[in-house]
Motif scaffolding. Structure first.
Motif, PDB file in Angstrom:
ATOM      1  N   GLY A   1      -5.626   2.999   5.574  1.00 20.95           N
ATOM      2  CA  GLY A   1      -6.375   1.982   6.632  1.00 20.95           C
ATOM      3  C   GLY A   1      -5.302   1.362   7.532  1.00 20.95           C
ATOM      4  N   GLY A   2      -3.913   1.353   6.798  1.00 15.33           N
ATOM      5  CA  GLY A   2      -2.817   0.228   7.544  1.00 15.33           C
ATOM      6  C   GLY A   2      -1.503  -0.637   6.459  1.00 15.33           C
TER       7      GLY A   2
ATOM      8  N   LEU B   1      12.706  -5.765   2.758  1.00 16.82           N
ATOM      9  CA  LEU B   1      12.172  -5.864   4.686  1.00 16.82           C
ATOM     10  C   LEU B   1      11.687  -6.811   5.788  1.00 16.82           C
ATOM     11  N   HIS B   2      11.749  -8.098   5.243  1.00 17.19           N
ATOM     12  CA  HIS B   2      11.411  -9.328   6.083  1.00 17.19           C
ATOM     13  C   HIS B   2      12.832  -9.772   6.706  1.00 17.19           C
ATOM     14  N   LYS B   3      13.758  -9.462   5.919  1.00 16.18           N
ATOM     15  CA  LYS B   3      15.214 -10.055   5.938  1.00 16.18           C
ATOM     16  C   LYS B   3      16.119  -8.875   6.968  1.00 16.18           C
ATOM     17  N   ASP B   4      15.477  -7.796   6.991  1.00 18.49           N
ATOM     18  CA  ASP B   4      16.564  -6.439   7.995  1.00 18.49           C
ATOM     19  C   ASP B   4      15.635  -5.535   9.489  1.00 18.49           C
ATOM     20  N   LEU B   5      14.151  -6.606   8.798  1.00 21.38           N
ATOM     21  CA  LEU B   5      13.062  -5.722  10.177  1.00 21.38           C
ATOM     22  C   LEU B   5      12.198  -7.051  10.463  1.00 21.38           C
TER      23      LEU B   5
ATOM     24  N   VAL C   1       8.561  -4.177  15.179  1.00 23.18           N
ATOM     25  CA  VAL C   1       8.472  -4.394  14.196  1.00 23.18           C
ATOM     26  C   VAL C   1       6.890  -5.478  13.714  1.00 23.18           C
ATOM     27  N   LYS C   2       5.237  -5.301  14.057  1.00 21.35           N
ATOM     28  CA  LYS C   2       5.163  -6.418  14.911  1.00 21.35           C
ATOM     29  C   LYS C   2       3.923  -7.658  13.239  1.00 21.35           C
ATOM     30  N   GLU C   3       4.546  -6.613  12.466  1.00 16.16           N
ATOM     31  CA  GLU C   3       4.025  -7.301  11.050  1.00 16.16           C
ATOM     32  C   GLU C   3       4.395  -5.974  10.072  1.00 16.16           C
ATOM     33  N   ILE C   4       4.715  -6.902   8.708  1.00 19.40           N
ATOM     34  CA  ILE C   4       5.227  -6.414   7.845  1.00 19.40           C
ATOM     35  C   ILE C   4       3.999  -6.966   6.599  1.00 19.40           C
ATOM     36  N   ARG C   5       3.623  -6.100   6.112  1.00 22.89           N
ATOM     37  CA  ARG C   5       2.765  -6.987   4.495  1.00 22.89           C
ATOM     38  C   ARG C   5       2.181  -5.453   3.644  1.00 22.89           C
TER      39      ARG C   5
ATOM     40  N   LEU D   1       4.381  -3.242  -5.547  1.00 21.33           N
ATOM     41  CA  LEU D   1       5.235  -2.373  -4.421  1.00 21.33           C
ATOM     42  C   LEU D   1       4.628  -0.778  -3.236  1.00 21.33           C
ATOM     43  N   MET D   2       4.037  -0.869  -2.457  1.00 21.58           N
ATOM     44  CA  MET D   2       2.777  -1.074  -1.684  1.00 21.58           C
ATOM     45  C   MET D   2       3.227  -1.723  -0.268  1.00 21.58           C
ATOM     46  N   ALA D   3       3.788  -1.520   0.736  1.00 19.51           N
ATOM     47  CA  ALA D   3       4.042  -2.101   1.837  1.00 19.51           C
ATOM     48  C   ALA D   3       3.714  -1.357   2.840  1.00 19.51           C
ATOM     49  N   GLY D   4       3.527  -2.269   3.838  1.00 20.15           N
ATOM     50  CA  GLY D   4       3.383  -1.274   5.601  1.00 20.15           C
ATOM     51  C   GLY D   4       4.028  -1.942   6.715  1.00 20.15           C
ATOM     52  N   ILE D   5       4.553  -1.614   7.255  1.00 18.75           N
ATOM     53  CA  ILE D   5       4.950  -1.862   8.313  1.00 18.75           C
ATOM     54  C   ILE D   5       4.605  -1.130   9.683  1.00 18.75           C
TER      55      ILE D   5
END
Length: 385
Positions: free
Chosen positions: A180-181, A303-307, A313-317, A321-325
């Protein structure tokens, strides 16, 4: 002409072999695999201990049916019970089957029929799984769904308070919505949901198909919160590529799953069960989980530092070790470019890039993956915020 039903939108890579985090294509290329077979190969491809356990069992017997007592099933069930804090296990072949078992058990144990699930959730593609899932797109073309499934907004406590009643058998929820995202449950919501279930005689089912077996840095994702589910379901990472699933419930629920109440011809197959035991012996180790947690923190930090500064990039969550960009543009073109650059990642909806690296991924591999993502996304007409 293919003789396969075209149910999958295949990628352009055909695997030839794989080891660890690397997939070798028939095109002669090597790919850093951050899909783990969609959260299945939590120890990477062909881990030595799992391969040894499978080969050992292959030389004994492959299948005898569940009419026979099998000590290998008891051993695997004990590890699941100890790792989860619950009491009894039913073995199935997949996550969808595990969820079917959980739904049947909840309805039988409570004598009620209504199951509350959440929008954006995913619980499988069987009819009960589809009915439980809070995404219309997977239901299209199949006619009317099974009744008594109610879908509420995720993390909406007031909606849950208004819906839960004396007809409710269970609340079924993912700690992190994978398909679901990559949406993470809030601490307040899951704790209050557990309290509401207890007060109303409703069973709390946690779908751990994608989050279980160490994926979030704990044996099971619900263990990040002070809650006690009645049933949890697992699959994917349990067999590291061998097909197996399980519904794990409190010991007092065992009276409702007596002889003839449920079954599975291949559930608890000794080959898959041998793999599961080897997987749990590694992943449920405290030091291993500490290292996986540290790698998860590194992944999100990079991810937060580079993206995080990119306009697209709207949100990183995520968790562990389960990441969604989540992007402001479609994910598929970016995923295709990543594959061309040697990194395999996943979608989670139309605009989310999902990363599910093996739990024993190295720091260097995490750095390489994020660097490749930064390079590819920066070419997508992106400007900094």
């Amino acid at each position: 002409m293919s003789h396969l039903f075209p149910t999958y939108q295949r990628w352009e890579i055909e695997p030839e072999k794989a080891a660890g985090t690397i997939l070798y294509g028939k095109d002669g290329q090597q790919y850093l695999d951050f899909t783990s077979g969609i959260g299945v190969c939590n120890l990477g491809h062909r881990p030595e201990a799992v391969e040894h356990a499978v080969k050992e069992q292959l030389e004994l017997f492959w299948h005898v049916s569940n009419l026979f007592p099998q000590s290998i099933q008891e051993e695997a069930a004990k590890k699941l019970a100890e790792g989860s804090g619950l009491g009894c296990v039913f073995f199935a072949n997949s996550g969808a089957e595990a969820n079917e078992a959980a739904i049947k058990l909840a309805r039988k144990a409570t004598g009620r029929t209504k199951i509350i699930t959440f929008l954006q959730s995913f619980h499988g593609r069987t009819f009960a799984g589809m009915a439980a899932t809070g995404q219309d797109k997977i239901k299209q073309g199949f006619g009317s769904m099974l009744e008594t499934f109610i879908h509420l907004p995720f993390n909406d406590l007031e909606a849950l308070k208004n819906e839960i009643d004396s007809d409710t058998a269970a609340v079924m929820i993912e700690i992190v919505q994978g398909e679901g995202g990559i949406h993470v449950v809030t601490n307040e919501f899951i704790k209050e949901a557990a309290k509401l279930c207890a007060e109303n005689g409703v069973l709390l089912i946690i779908d751990e198909i994608q989050t279980g077996i160490g994926r979030t840095g704990k044996p099971f994702a619900f263990q990040h919160f002070c809650i006690e589910p009645d049933i949890i379901t697992v699959a994917k990472g349990l067999g590291n590529g061998l097909p197996i699933g399980a519904a794990i419930g409190k010991a007092e629920l065992s009276e409702f799953f007596g002889p003839g109440s449920h079954g599975s011809t291949f559930g608890g197959n000794p080959i898959s069960t041998a793999a599961a035991i080897a997987v749990m012996e590694i992943i449920f180790n405290e030091e291993f989980l500490k290292e996986a947690s540290a790698k998860g923190r590194l992944l999100f930090e990079l991810l937060h530092k580079d993206l995080g500064c990119m306009e697209v990039v709207k949100e990183i969550r995520g968790l562990g070790l389960m990441a969604g960009i989540e992007l402001t543009v479609a994910a598929q073109p970016i995923l295709a470019e990543l594959r061309k650059s040697g990194l395999i990642a996943l979608p989670a909806g139309e605009k989310v890039v999902r990363l599910l690296p093996p739990l024993n991924v190295t720091a260097e591999e995490i750095e390489k993956a994020v660097s490749l993502m930064k390079e590819i996304i920066s070419k997508s007409k992106v400007t900094a915020k």
